[in-house]
Design an enzyme around this catalytic site. Structure first.
Site, mmCIF file in Angstrom:
data_model
loop_
_atom_site.group_PDB
_atom_site.id
_atom_site.type_symbol
_atom_site.label_atom_id
_atom_site.label_comp_id
_atom_site.label_asym_id
_atom_site.label_seq_id
_atom_site.Cartn_x
_atom_site.Cartn_y
_atom_site.Cartn_z
ATOM 1 N N ASN A 123 -7.021 -5.259 6.896
ATOM 2 C CA ASN A 123 -6.663 -5.541 5.510
ATOM 3 C C ASN A 123 -7.778 -6.397 4.943
ATOM 4 O O ASN A 123 -8.096 -7.447 5.487
ATOM 5 C CB ASN A 123 -5.326 -6.296 5.463
ATOM 6 C CG ASN A 123 -5.004 -6.825 4.073
ATOM 7 O OD1 ASN A 123 -5.415 -6.243 3.069
ATOM 8 N ND2 ASN A 123 -4.284 -7.922 4.006
ATOM 9 N N SER B 36 7.732 -8.684 -9.964
ATOM 10 C CA SER B 36 7.047 -9.847 -9.407
ATOM 11 C C SER B 36 6.971 -11.038 -10.349
ATOM 12 O O SER B 36 6.746 -12.163 -9.916
ATOM 13 C CB SER B 36 5.634 -9.463 -8.939
ATOM 14 O OG SER B 36 4.952 -8.751 -9.942
ATOM 15 N N GLY C 90 0.814 -1.204 0.000
ATOM 16 C CA GLY C 90 0.000 0.000 0.000
ATOM 17 C C GLY C 90 0.845 1.250 0.000
ATOM 18 O O GLY C 90 1.815 1.336 0.753
ATOM 19 N N ASP D 240 4.643 -11.698 -17.663
ATOM 20 C CA ASP D 240 4.157 -10.848 -16.579
ATOM 21 C C ASP D 240 3.388 -11.705 -15.583
ATOM 22 O O ASP D 240 2.969 -12.817 -15.909
ATOM 23 C CB ASP D 240 3.257 -9.731 -17.111
ATOM 24 C CG ASP D 240 3.294 -8.492 -16.221
ATOM 25 O OD1 ASP D 240 3.848 -8.573 -15.105
ATOM 26 O OD2 ASP D 240 2.769 -7.445 -16.641
ATOM 27 N N ASP D 241 3.224 -11.186 -14.360
ATOM 28 C CA ASP D 241 2.526 -11.969 -13.341
ATOM 29 C C ASP D 241 1.041 -12.101 -13.651
ATOM 30 O O ASP D 241 0.422 -13.118 -13.373
ATOM 31 C CB ASP D 241 2.721 -11.343 -11.956
ATOM 32 C CG ASP D 241 2.369 -9.864 -11.934
ATOM 33 O OD1 ASP D 241 1.178 -9.530 -11.951
ATOM 34 O OD2 ASP D 241 3.308 -9.047 -11.904
ATOM 35 N N TYR E 74 0.847 -11.875 -7.171
ATOM 36 C CA TYR E 74 1.350 -10.506 -7.292
ATOM 37 C C TYR E 74 1.579 -9.784 -5.973
ATOM 38 O O TYR E 74 2.594 -9.130 -5.785
ATOM 39 C CB TYR E 74 0.373 -9.688 -8.142
ATOM 40 C CG TYR E 74 0.685 -8.202 -8.211
ATOM 41 C CD1 TYR E 74 1.666 -7.719 -9.077
ATOM 42 C CD2 TYR E 74 0.001 -7.290 -7.415
ATOM 43 C CE1 TYR E 74 1.946 -6.364 -9.144
ATOM 44 C CE2 TYR E 74 0.280 -5.933 -7.474
ATOM 45 C CZ TYR E 74 1.255 -5.466 -8.341
ATOM 46 O OH TYR E 74 1.534 -4.137 -8.398
#
Length: 486
Positions: free
Chosen positions: A103, A307, A28, A369-370, A261
């Protein structure tokens, strides 16, 4: 998705919480906050917009006195990302004085808001579901407490009642002034929370609860265990640990996107190494790539940093293709996926990544890519590869197509903005501008994560449309799409 940490120490915890938030910054970047409590119950709080290093000054840290505290880094999924008032922690003064962070995402906020006004008679000052959760817990504590001192069993009764009132995904840490630290997790364990302990010598044990295990390892805490789905843990200000299962039918169904991710690769979640899971994603993706593309023509495999790097390395190894780093990443720009607003995300892609022409010139490249969510980043990256001289671009995602909104704490409220929604893979390839496009299969992703662990199920809702809490209706999804912006 946010990052949370709570501590009970033998001395001041402000610096340790600050250091932990730096480690959780990837979860975050909108806002951050810390609250601490002195033994007498006096609460101190500091919060602000932006990243951790931007938000706290020496004077702020000096004011955060006490041996019990908690901290939060915010990635807005509900409420206003630009509002400092909606930064966590949130505070109510009755009963006892409670400071709370969480969260996740509640999915019955409309019903709870109505209950707060007409049943609990509690005033809400924001649109944040964290404030709703805090007031629900405070109301239940008010109902279960007695004239005697607050006892752990009464706290656990209040948590059990709170579980019955709220729906969705939530990992919660709350500071109860003069008593200690409470942590609990939703009955499905969708969002992560881990418990740790370290010795302070003759003074006794110190405790921590945090979103990811890397916080514990960095500060020399022993990982005790994951907090179980539906479980509550209460640690007194003196360091005594109490715990109880507070949900009626708990089951562990963690969010698959944590492994794809959100989490750092050096964390372990629910007994699964994030790094190892991403390597297995790469191995399974390689088999799918070989099935659907002319791999003999590919010259190099490249990750979209950071990632996707483990998956890309494994794709290159399995396919026997050279692995190269073609993109340089500016680490002073935040993660584009979690930036608020499409315009900001789009602008940040080229600020974050630069394609090195020497690695692309005349080559047939396979980019890994993730995941592909809105397609904004992927489309620009593919064009950057072409501008750098790539002869052809094959694009592969270590995650399946994201076709459905995510309502459990990831900012994907609208199906319309998802590039894979109601499109076939060839149609997505045309939209992105790549020569070939390959996605991970849903079952392959699941098996890559759960392999060798005690996990039996995952929340894969953004990929398969199955919402594990069983409370997400088409009407709710339509309301979310009409009322929230990503």
């Amino acid at each position: 998705m946010c990052g949370i940490v709570g501590m009970v120490g033998r001395g001041p915890v402000n610096q340790d919480i600050y250091d932990s938030l730096l480690l959780l910054q990837h979860r975050g970047q909108d806002a951050t906050g810390i609250a601490t409590a002195e033994p007498g119950g006096v609460i101190h709080m500091s919060k602000g917009q932006g990243q951790v290093r931007e938000s706290f000054r020496t004077r702020d840290m000096r004011s955060l006195l006490g041996n019990v505290g908690l901290g939060h880094v915010r990635y807005a999924t509900r409420g206003a990302a630009s509002s400092e008032e909606e930064a966590q922690p949130f505070y109510v003064n009755s009963p006892y004085g409670i400071v709370l962070i969480h969260n996740g995402n509640l999915t019955n906020t409309r019903e709870l808001t109505d209950e707060m006004a007409h049943r609990d008679r509690r005033h809400l000052n924001s649109s944040s579901d964290t404030e709703l959760l805090l007031n629900a817990l405070a109301s239940e504590l008010q109902e279960t407490t007695s004239p005697v001192d607050l006892e752990p069993e009464r706290i656990f009764d209040a948590v059990a009642r709170t579980h019955r009132r709220i729906e969705g995904a939530y990992a919660v840490i709350a500071l109860i002034a003069g008593y200690g630290l409470l942590a609990f997790r939703d009955p499905f364990g969708i969002r992560p929370l881990v418990l740790g302990r370290r010795s302070a010598g003759l003074a006794g044990d110190e405790w921590v609860v945090a979103s990811e295990s890397l916080v514990l390892e960095n500060a020399d805490y022993e990982i005790v265990r994951e907090i179980a789905p539906g479980e509550a843990v209460f640690i007194t200000s003196e360091g005594e640990l109490h715990s109880r299962q507070c949900a009626e039918q708990p089951q562990l169904v963690p969010c698959s996107f944590e492994y794809v991710y959100l989490a750092r690769p050096d964390s372990v979640m629910n007994g699964v190494s994030v790094y190892d899971a991403r390597l297995r994603m790469g191995a399974k993706l390689a088999a799918t790539i070989a099935k659907h593309t002319p791999v003999d023509d590919i010259d190099v495999v490249m990750p979209i940093p950071d990632s996707s790097r483990p998956a890309a390395m494994e794709v290159a190894r399995v396919l026997g293709i050279e692995y190269r780093e073609g993109f340089y990443k500016n680490h002073y720009i935040g993660r584009t996926f979690i930036m608020p607003g499409q315009a900001v995300r789009k602008k940040s892609v080229r600020q974050k990544l630069n394609a090195m022409s020497s690695e692309f010139e005349g080559k047939n490249v396979l980019l890994i890519d993730d995941s592909i969510v809105r397609g904004t980043t992927s489309k620009q990256i593919i064009q950057m590869a072409r501008d750098a001289g790539a002869a052809s671009v094959t694009f592969a995602s270590a995650a399946p197509p994201v076709r459905y909104p995510h309502v459990y704490g990831i900012n994907m409220p609208s199906a319309r903005e998802l590039i894979a929604h109601e499109r076939t893979i060839p149609e997505i390839a045309i939209e992105l501008g790549c020569d070939h496009l390959v996605y991970q299969e849903v079952e392959d992703l699941k098996s890559a994560i759960v392999e060798g662990s005690e996990l039996n199920d995952l929340d894969l809702s953004c990929f398969d449309g199955r919402y594990v809490t069983g409370t997400v209706t088409d009407e709710y999804l339509a309301w979310v799409e009409g009322s929230q912006e990503s």
